[in-house]
Structures are given as structure tokens and as C-alpha cells.
Design a protein around this motif. Structure first.
Motif, PDB file in Angstrom:
ATOM      1  N   GLN A  12      72.828  25.509  20.402  1.00  0.00           N
ATOM      2  CA  GLN A  12      73.881  26.233  19.702  1.00  0.00           C
ATOM      3  C   GLN A  12      74.750  26.994  20.693  1.00  0.00           C
ATOM      4  O   GLN A  12      74.328  27.287  21.818  1.00  0.00           O
ATOM      5  N   ALA A  13      75.940  27.301  20.276  1.00  0.00           N
ATOM      6  CA  ALA A  13      76.841  28.086  21.111  1.00  0.00           C
ATOM      7  C   ALA A  13      76.167  29.391  21.525  1.00  0.00           C
ATOM      8  O   ALA A  13      75.523  30.051  20.699  1.00  0.00           O
ATOM      9  N   GLY A  14      76.303  29.701  22.798  1.00  0.00           N
ATOM     10  CA  GLY A  14      75.682  30.899  23.337  1.00  0.00           C
ATOM     11  C   GLY A  14      74.327  30.665  23.982  1.00  0.00           C
ATOM     12  O   GLY A  14      73.827  31.538  24.708  1.00  0.00           O
ATOM     13  N   ASP A  15      73.754  29.518  23.729  1.00  0.00           N
ATOM     14  CA  ASP A  15      72.449  29.188  24.309  1.00  0.00           C
ATOM     15  C   ASP A  15      72.586  28.770  25.767  1.00  0.00           C
ATOM     16  O   ASP A  15      73.705  28.651  26.292  1.00  0.00           O
ATOM     17  N   ASN A  83      74.714  28.766  31.100  1.00  0.00           N
ATOM     18  CA  ASN A  83      74.548  29.884  30.176  1.00  0.00           C
ATOM     19  C   ASN A  83      75.793  30.027  29.314  1.00  0.00           C
ATOM     20  O   ASN A  83      76.862  29.521  29.643  1.00  0.00           O
ATOM     21  N   SER A  84      75.633  30.740  28.228  1.00  0.00           N
ATOM     22  CA  SER A  84      76.753  31.003  27.318  1.00  0.00           C
ATOM     23  C   SER A  84      77.506  29.724  26.981  1.00  0.00           C
ATOM     24  O   SER A  84      78.737  29.653  27.079  1.00  0.00           O
ATOM     25  N   LEU A  85      76.764  28.735  26.587  1.00  0.00           N
ATOM     26  CA  LEU A  85      77.374  27.430  26.321  1.00  0.00           C
ATOM     27  C   LEU A  85      78.340  27.492  25.155  1.00  0.00           C
ATOM     28  O   LEU A  85      78.137  28.248  24.186  1.00  0.00           O
ATOM     29  N   LYS A  86      79.380  26.697  25.256  1.00  0.00           N
ATOM     30  CA  LYS A  86      80.421  26.626  24.241  1.00  0.00           C
ATOM     31  C   LYS A  86      80.512  25.196  23.703  1.00  0.00           C
ATOM     32  O   LYS A  86      80.142  24.246  24.405  1.00  0.00           O
TER      33      LYS A  86
END
Length: 122
Positions: A12-15, A83-86
Motif C-alpha cells: 500500500q502507499a506509504g509502505d 520507503n514511502s512508496l507511492k
């Protein structure tokens, strides 16, 4: 020598995710290792590169501050900590080896891994 990339997945976004790319073979020598990615319908784009001997790094602006490339010389392995995947990071990620330079142009890299899928849901 072969490159084997792994570590992709659905997040998920943020993972966060960590990709790894191991070089196998009796002898492995390179000037730089890079990570690239390709989303459906888009050109392959540069993500990050690391000079193998000294560890200096260079990142695409789109991932700077979120992704970290590092290597383990003893294991002949390069990693990409994401980190902080979008959602816009969704792509197939490839590792590559360049024996002569550490550039951002994918066509300068001679040896490629098979790619690992990263999917980021919103």
C-alpha cells in the motif's frame, strides 16, 4: 555472470520494500550497479546507481529521499530500499551492471537481471 533480482510485491502507499539483486558466477566485476524501472506503456527509467568500489550513489529526482541503494561486497549483492512508496512507483524493477561507468542511461548497462514487479496501491 547472472543477475537475480527479487523482493518485489504488492504493498500500500506509504509502505516499504527492499529489493535485492545478487550476481552469481565465478567472477563478478563491475564499475557500477543500477536500478531501473518500467511501467506499462512507459519507457524504462533510471532509479538509482552505485559505484561498486567506493559506494557513491546517484538518484533520480523522483525517488531521492525515499529510496536508498546500497551494496554488500561480500555477497555481490545490490539492494534498493524503498520507503514511502507511492502508486506512481508501480513498475517492473530491473537491476543492471555497467562495467565502465555509473550513468543514468539504461542502454549503457550491459548486464541485466530479469526484473521484479512492484505494485503500490492507493
Amino acid at each position: 555472470v547472472q543477475l537475480q533480482a527479487c523482493g518485489g510485491g504488492l504493498v500500500q502507499a506509504g509502505d516499504s520494500l527492499r529489493l535485492s539483486c545478487a550476481a552469481s558466477g565465478r567472477t563478478f566485476s563491475t564499475y557500477a550497479m543500477g536500478w531501473f524501472r518500467q511501467a506499462p506503456g512507459k519507457e524504462r527509467e533510471f532509479v538509482a546507481t552505485i559505484v561498486w568500489s567506493v559506494g557513491s550513489t546517484y538518484y533520480a529526482n523522483s525517488v531521492k529521499g525515499r529510496f536508498t541503494i546500497f551494496r554488500d561486497l561480500a555477497k555481490n549483492t545490490v539492494y534498493l530500499q524503498m520507503n514511502s512508496l507511492k502508486p506512481e512507483d508501480t513498475a517492473v524493477y530491473y537491476c543492471a551492471s555497467d562495467a565502465q561507468r555509473s550513468g543514468s542511461r539504461w542502454y549503457e548497462y550491459a548486464l541485466w537481471g530479469q526484473g521484479t514487479q512492484v505494485t503500490v496501491s492507493s
